[in-house]
Design a protein around this motif. Structure first.
Motif, PDB file in Angstrom:
ATOM      1  N   ALA A 387      33.337  28.845  11.172  1.00 30.86           N
ATOM      2  CA  ALA A 387      34.785  28.684  11.005  1.00 30.86           C
ATOM      3  C   ALA A 387      35.095  27.740   9.852  1.00 30.86           C
ATOM      4  O   ALA A 387      36.022  27.983   9.065  1.00 30.86           O
ATOM      5  N   GLN A 388      34.325  26.657   9.724  1.00 28.15           N
ATOM      6  CA  GLN A 388      34.566  25.749   8.606  1.00 28.15           C
ATOM      7  C   GLN A 388      34.297  26.435   7.272  1.00 28.15           C
ATOM      8  O   GLN A 388      35.025  26.233   6.305  1.00 28.15           O
ATOM      9  N   ALA A 389      33.241  27.258   7.225  1.00 32.96           N
ATOM     10  CA  ALA A 389      32.972  28.007   5.992  1.00 32.96           C
ATOM     11  C   ALA A 389      34.115  28.961   5.677  1.00 32.96           C
ATOM     12  O   ALA A 389      34.537  29.083   4.516  1.00 32.96           O
ATOM     13  N   ALA A 390      34.650  29.637   6.692  1.00 31.69           N
ATOM     14  CA  ALA A 390      35.779  30.544   6.468  1.00 31.69           C
ATOM     15  C   ALA A 390      37.012  29.794   5.997  1.00 31.69           C
ATOM     16  O   ALA A 390      37.701  30.213   5.054  1.00 31.69           O
ATOM     17  N   ILE A 391      37.297  28.661   6.638  1.00 30.03           N
ATOM     18  CA  ILE A 391      38.491  27.888   6.294  1.00 30.03           C
ATOM     19  C   ILE A 391      38.371  27.267   4.908  1.00 30.03           C
ATOM     20  O   ILE A 391      39.300  27.338   4.097  1.00 30.03           O
ATOM     21  N   ASP A 392      37.203  26.674   4.630  1.00 31.73           N
ATOM     22  CA  ASP A 392      37.036  25.977   3.362  1.00 31.73           C
ATOM     23  C   ASP A 392      36.736  26.908   2.198  1.00 31.73           C
ATOM     24  O   ASP A 392      36.642  26.438   1.051  1.00 31.73           O
ATOM     25  N   THR A 393      36.569  28.192   2.461  1.00 32.96           N
ATOM     26  CA  THR A 393      36.374  29.146   1.374  1.00 32.96           C
ATOM     27  C   THR A 393      37.556  30.114   1.283  1.00 32.96           C
ATOM     28  O   THR A 393      38.394  30.002   0.400  1.00 32.96           O
ATOM     29  N   PHE A 394      37.651  31.025   2.242  1.00 35.98           N
ATOM     30  CA  PHE A 394      38.712  32.036   2.149  1.00 35.98           C
ATOM     31  C   PHE A 394      40.100  31.428   2.204  1.00 35.98           C
ATOM     32  O   PHE A 394      40.963  31.736   1.365  1.00 35.98           O
ATOM     33  N   PHE A 395      40.357  30.581   3.191  1.00 32.55           N
ATOM     34  CA  PHE A 395      41.704  30.037   3.320  1.00 32.55           C
ATOM     35  C   PHE A 395      42.025  29.066   2.180  1.00 32.55           C
ATOM     36  O   PHE A 395      43.177  28.946   1.766  1.00 32.55           O
ATOM     37  N   TRP A 396      41.003  28.393   1.687  1.00 35.16           N
ATOM     38  CA  TRP A 396      41.206  27.559   0.498  1.00 35.16           C
ATOM     39  C   TRP A 396      41.631  28.428  -0.680  1.00 35.16           C
ATOM     40  O   TRP A 396      42.595  28.119  -1.380  1.00 35.16           O
ATOM     41  N   ARG A 397      40.926  29.518  -0.894  1.00 41.83           N
ATOM     42  CA  ARG A 397      41.260  30.400  -2.009  1.00 41.83           C
ATOM     43  C   ARG A 397      42.513  31.230  -1.732  1.00 41.83           C
ATOM     44  O   ARG A 397      43.158  31.711  -2.670  1.00 41.83           O
ATOM     45  N   ALA A 398      42.858  31.424  -0.463  1.00 42.35           N
ATOM     46  CA  ALA A 398      44.149  32.059  -0.165  1.00 42.35           C
ATOM     47  C   ALA A 398      45.282  31.185  -0.681  1.00 42.35           C
ATOM     48  O   ALA A 398      46.319  31.681  -1.135  1.00 42.35           O
ATOM     49  N   GLY A 399      45.079  29.874  -0.608  1.00 43.03           N
ATOM     50  CA  GLY A 399      46.053  28.969  -1.219  1.00 43.03           C
ATOM     51  C   GLY A 399      46.142  29.186  -2.712  1.00 43.03           C
ATOM     52  O   GLY A 399      47.232  29.151  -3.297  1.00 43.03           O
ATOM     53  N   ASP A 400      44.986  29.442  -3.353  1.00 47.86           N
ATOM     54  CA  ASP A 400      44.991  29.764  -4.789  1.00 47.86           C
ATOM     55  C   ASP A 400      45.776  31.047  -5.058  1.00 47.86           C
ATOM     56  O   ASP A 400      46.509  31.158  -6.048  1.00 47.86           O
ATOM     57  N   MET A 401      45.582  32.035  -4.172  1.00 46.75           N
ATOM     58  CA  MET A 401      46.270  33.312  -4.347  1.00 46.75           C
ATOM     59  C   MET A 401      47.779  33.134  -4.217  1.00 46.75           C
ATOM     60  O   MET A 401      48.555  33.681  -5.012  1.00 46.75           O
ATOM     61  N   LEU A 402      48.199  32.360  -3.228  1.00 46.06           N
ATOM     62  CA  LEU A 402      49.620  32.082  -3.069  1.00 46.06           C
ATOM     63  C   LEU A 402      50.155  31.309  -4.265  1.00 46.06           C
ATOM     64  O   LEU A 402      51.256  31.574  -4.761  1.00 46.06           O
ATOM     65  N   GLN A 403      49.366  30.366  -4.754  1.00 46.47           N
ATOM     66  CA  GLN A 403      49.789  29.599  -5.919  1.00 46.47           C
ATOM     67  C   GLN A 403      49.887  30.479  -7.160  1.00 46.47           C
ATOM     68  O   GLN A 403      50.762  30.288  -8.007  1.00 46.47           O
ATOM     69  N   ALA A 404      48.985  31.485  -7.270  1.00 45.63           N
ATOM     70  CA  ALA A 404      49.075  32.411  -8.399  1.00 45.63           C
ATOM     71  C   ALA A 404      50.399  33.179  -8.366  1.00 45.63           C
ATOM     72  O   ALA A 404      51.008  33.448  -9.402  1.00 45.63           O
ATOM     73  N   GLY A 405      50.841  33.526  -7.159  1.00 43.58           N
ATOM     74  CA  GLY A 405      52.151  34.162  -7.029  1.00 43.58           C
ATOM     75  C   GLY A 405      53.267  33.230  -7.444  1.00 43.58           C
ATOM     76  O   GLY A 405      54.246  33.645  -8.089  1.00 43.58           O
ATOM     77  N   VAL A 406      53.146  31.951  -7.100  1.00 40.86           N
ATOM     78  CA  VAL A 406      54.135  30.959  -7.519  1.00 40.86           C
ATOM     79  C   VAL A 406      54.193  30.884  -9.046  1.00 40.86           C
ATOM     80  O   VAL A 406      55.274  30.870  -9.648  1.00 40.86           O
ATOM     81  N   VAL A 407      53.014  30.860  -9.687  1.00 41.77           N
ATOM     82  CA  VAL A 407      52.963  30.798 -11.151  1.00 41.77           C
ATOM     83  C   VAL A 407      53.539  32.071 -11.760  1.00 41.77           C
ATOM     84  O   VAL A 407      54.320  32.021 -12.725  1.00 41.77           O
ATOM     85  N   PHE A 408      53.187  33.227 -11.182  1.00 37.67           N
ATOM     86  CA  PHE A 408      53.645  34.510 -11.732  1.00 37.67           C
ATOM     87  C   PHE A 408      55.170  34.595 -11.720  1.00 37.67           C
ATOM     88  O   PHE A 408      55.806  34.862 -12.750  1.00 37.67           O
ATOM     89  N   PHE A 409      55.757  34.364 -10.549  1.00 36.93           N
ATOM     90  CA  PHE A 409      57.216  34.489 -10.448  1.00 36.93           C
ATOM     91  C   PHE A 409      57.936  33.321 -11.114  1.00 36.93           C
ATOM     92  O   PHE A 409      59.012  33.498 -11.692  1.00 36.93           O
ATOM     93  N   GLY A 410      57.321  32.138 -11.047  1.00 32.71           N
ATOM     94  CA  GLY A 410      57.933  30.996 -11.710  1.00 32.71           C
ATOM     95  C   GLY A 410      57.968  31.150 -13.213  1.00 32.71           C
ATOM     96  O   GLY A 410      58.955  30.792 -13.863  1.00 32.71           O
ATOM     97  N   THR A 411      56.891  31.695 -13.780  1.00 36.85           N
ATOM     98  CA  THR A 411      56.843  31.908 -15.229  1.00 36.85           C
ATOM     99  C   THR A 411      57.873  32.943 -15.662  1.00 36.85           C
ATOM    100  O   THR A 411      58.563  32.775 -16.685  1.00 36.85           O
ATOM    101  N   ARG A 412      58.018  34.012 -14.866  1.00 34.52           N
ATOM    102  CA  ARG A 412      58.998  35.037 -15.212  1.00 34.52           C
ATOM    103  C   ARG A 412      60.428  34.571 -14.995  1.00 34.52           C
ATOM    104  O   ARG A 412      61.358  35.101 -15.601  1.00 34.52           O
ATOM    105  N   ALA A 413      60.582  33.583 -14.129  1.00 34.37           N
ATOM    106  CA  ALA A 413      61.908  32.992 -13.951  1.00 34.37           C
ATOM    107  C   ALA A 413      62.164  31.863 -14.950  1.00 34.37           C
ATOM    108  O   ALA A 413      63.192  31.190 -14.878  1.00 34.37           O
ATOM    109  N   ALA A 414      61.223  31.675 -15.888  1.00 34.93           N
ATOM    110  CA  ALA A 414      61.337  30.664 -16.948  1.00 34.93           C
ATOM    111  C   ALA A 414      61.479  29.253 -16.384  1.00 34.93           C
ATOM    112  O   ALA A 414      62.217  28.419 -16.929  1.00 34.93           O
ATOM    113  N   LEU A 415      60.758  28.973 -15.295  1.00 39.62           N
ATOM    114  CA  LEU A 415      60.790  27.622 -14.745  1.00 39.62           C
ATOM    115  C   LEU A 415      60.049  26.668 -15.672  1.00 39.62           C
ATOM    116  O   LEU A 415      58.993  26.998 -16.210  1.00 39.62           O
ATOM    117  N   ASP A 416      60.591  25.485 -15.865  1.00 36.82           N
ATOM    118  CA  ASP A 416      59.897  24.467 -16.632  1.00 36.82           C
ATOM    119  C   ASP A 416      59.073  23.583 -15.699  1.00 36.82           C
ATOM    120  O   ASP A 416      58.920  23.882 -14.513  1.00 36.82           O
TER     121      ASP A 416
END
Length: 450
Positions: A387-416
């Motif tokens: 479970a720790q391996a799953a949490i510290d790998t997949f769920f950690w990188r799921a945060g990266d995936m969510l953050q990539a969405g934040v960057v994608f939409f934020g960049t297109r919304a011209a956020l500074d």
């Protein structure tokens, strides 16, 4: 009426058989008799592991930012989560067939072989920035989760709460030393020879892990010498997380923590690239000059982060655990992030982002990191490894995936910079809410008094 004598854990009265090493380490944490040697070996293990990671992380930043830029870095991070959907079940299946030391040895050798391949391909002139970024993102979360699972397996809950502060010193010192080493050697060796240096450090990790396992397995008073020779149960890491509320809360905590952290890293990376463009301009051999500029900036940045992290680990972690406990320490980083990103709403400059990230990352790598791993002390062996391996790998990188969405939409919304800082404040608020729920669940699980 006479006042009763109170004997505290780690004092000479409580452990008359303490050696010089145990007594010396008691300055930093309550160390009992015969605990010092294993604590130092585990600290040495994670020292080498984190030193290797920070050498490779500095290489990673230089390659990805010069070959792709900050946006590509954020999008590539999301790809790691998809790869881990395959890697985590495979890791769990392998862990069910071998004992803990064979698991650690073969997984580490697996990653060492990849570094040799990257060296050969990169030295031949192939652009490996994106592939290496994906690899480092999987390597660092998996091997570090595996190390802390090993430490959780060796120690009881009571021992872990006392000794993790010492083990964490090795983590902070290794991260600082690795970043400092990379900053000094980058212009001399270049990125590809530094990969071989990282591979040699990982080979040292295998040897130290073998020594710790032999020592603890042979000890008559070890928490579970027999279990060290047994494979884990068949249940997978994802199954364990889905079925347990406590583990689910830790998983959500990891996702939110990483969204906040990697959004901050995006802001820093974007401003560093802009600064390198301003300083280097269109000079001859501009790409190599920018690569060196970015590599030296991050080497210095990581050095400051890990120096502060080391000081926090030495001076604060054990005392915080003593006075506010593991679960109380979980509130420190989100409160710091709340103030830091609030500051960036007003001062969205490279200097301000650098200071905020140094404070945020140094606290993350010391106080938050030790508390987060200590959350697994009251769980089963299967939860510690799978479970720790799953949490510290997949769920950690799921945060990266969510953050990539934040960057994608934020960049297109011209956020500074200020706009992204405002989004981070929303995630920090959710993070604090999850910590509050986790505080209550941890108290119930450990039967702590109200």
């Amino acid at each position: 009426m006479a006042t009763p004598l109170v004997i505290r854990p780690g004092s000479p009265e409580s452990s008359p058989g303490k050696g010089w090493l145990d007594r010396s380490l008691s300055v930093f944490a309550p160390v009992e008799a015969k605990e010092g040697a294993s604590a130092i070996l585990l600290a040495a293990n994670v020292f080498l592991l984190l030193a290797a990671y920070y050498v490779l992380k500095t290489v990673r930043e230089s390659l990805i930012l010069t070959e792709g830029g900050a946006e590509v870095k954020s999008y590539a991070a999301a790809g790691q989560a998809f790869l881990l959907l395959l890697i985590v079940p495979a890791y769990g299946a392998f862990a069910s067939k071998v004992n803990r030391i064979r698991l650690i040895t073969w997984v580490t050798l697996f990653f060492i072989s990849h570094l040799v391949v990257f060296y050969l391909v990169g030295a031949a002139g192939v652009r490996v920035g994106v592939a290496f970024f994906l690899w480092v993102g999987i390597f660092n979360v998996l091997v570090i989760a595996q190390f802390w699972a090993f430490a959780n397996d060796i120690y009881t809950q009571e021992q872990g709460k006392r000794l993790f502060a010492i083990v964490g010193v090795g983590s902070s010192l290794g991260a600082w030393g690795g970043a400092l080493l990379a900053g000094r050697l980058f212009s001399i060796l270049g990125p590809y020879q530094l990969m071989l240096l990282g591979a040699a450090m990982l080979g040292g990790c295998i040897l130290v892990s073998q020594a710790v396992n032999l020592r603890e397995s042979a000890a008559a008073d070890s928490p579970g010498p027999q279990t060290a020779r047994e494979p884990l149960g068949k249940e997978g890491g994802f199954q364990l997380v889905w079925r347990n509320r406590y583990l689910r809360l830790i998983a959500v905590l990891i996702v939110l923590l990483n969204v906040v952290n990697t959004t901050g890293e995006f802001l820093l990376g974007k401003l560093v690239v802009l600064e390198s463009d301003r300083v280097i301009g269109a000079a001859a051999d501009a790409e190599n000059l920018k690569r060196a500029f970015i590599g030296q900036f991050y080497g210095d940045f990581f050095g400051w982060v890990n120096l502060l992290g080391l000081l926090f680990q030495l001076l604060l972690v054990s005392r915080l655990f003593q006075y506010i406990g593991v679960r109380g320490a979980l509130f420190i980083l989100p409160c710091l992030a709340l103030g830091g990103y609030g500051l960036l709403l007003t001062f969205p400059l490279l200097g301000a982002v650098r200071i905020v990230k140094i404070l945020e990352n140094s606290t993350d790598y010391s106080i938050q990191n030790t508390a987060r791993h200590a959350l697994f002390l009251p769980t089963s062996r299967e939860a510690k490894y799978k479970a720790q391996a799953a949490i510290d790998t997949f769920f950690w990188r799921a945060g990266d995936m969510l953050q990539a969405g934040v960057v994608f939409f934020g960049t297109r919304a011209a956020l500074d910079i200020s706009g992204f800082a405002g989004l981070n404040l929303v995630f920090v608020t959710l993070w604090l809410l999850v910590v509050a729920f986790l505080y209550r669940e941890h108290k119930r699980l450990t039967h702590a008094p109200a």
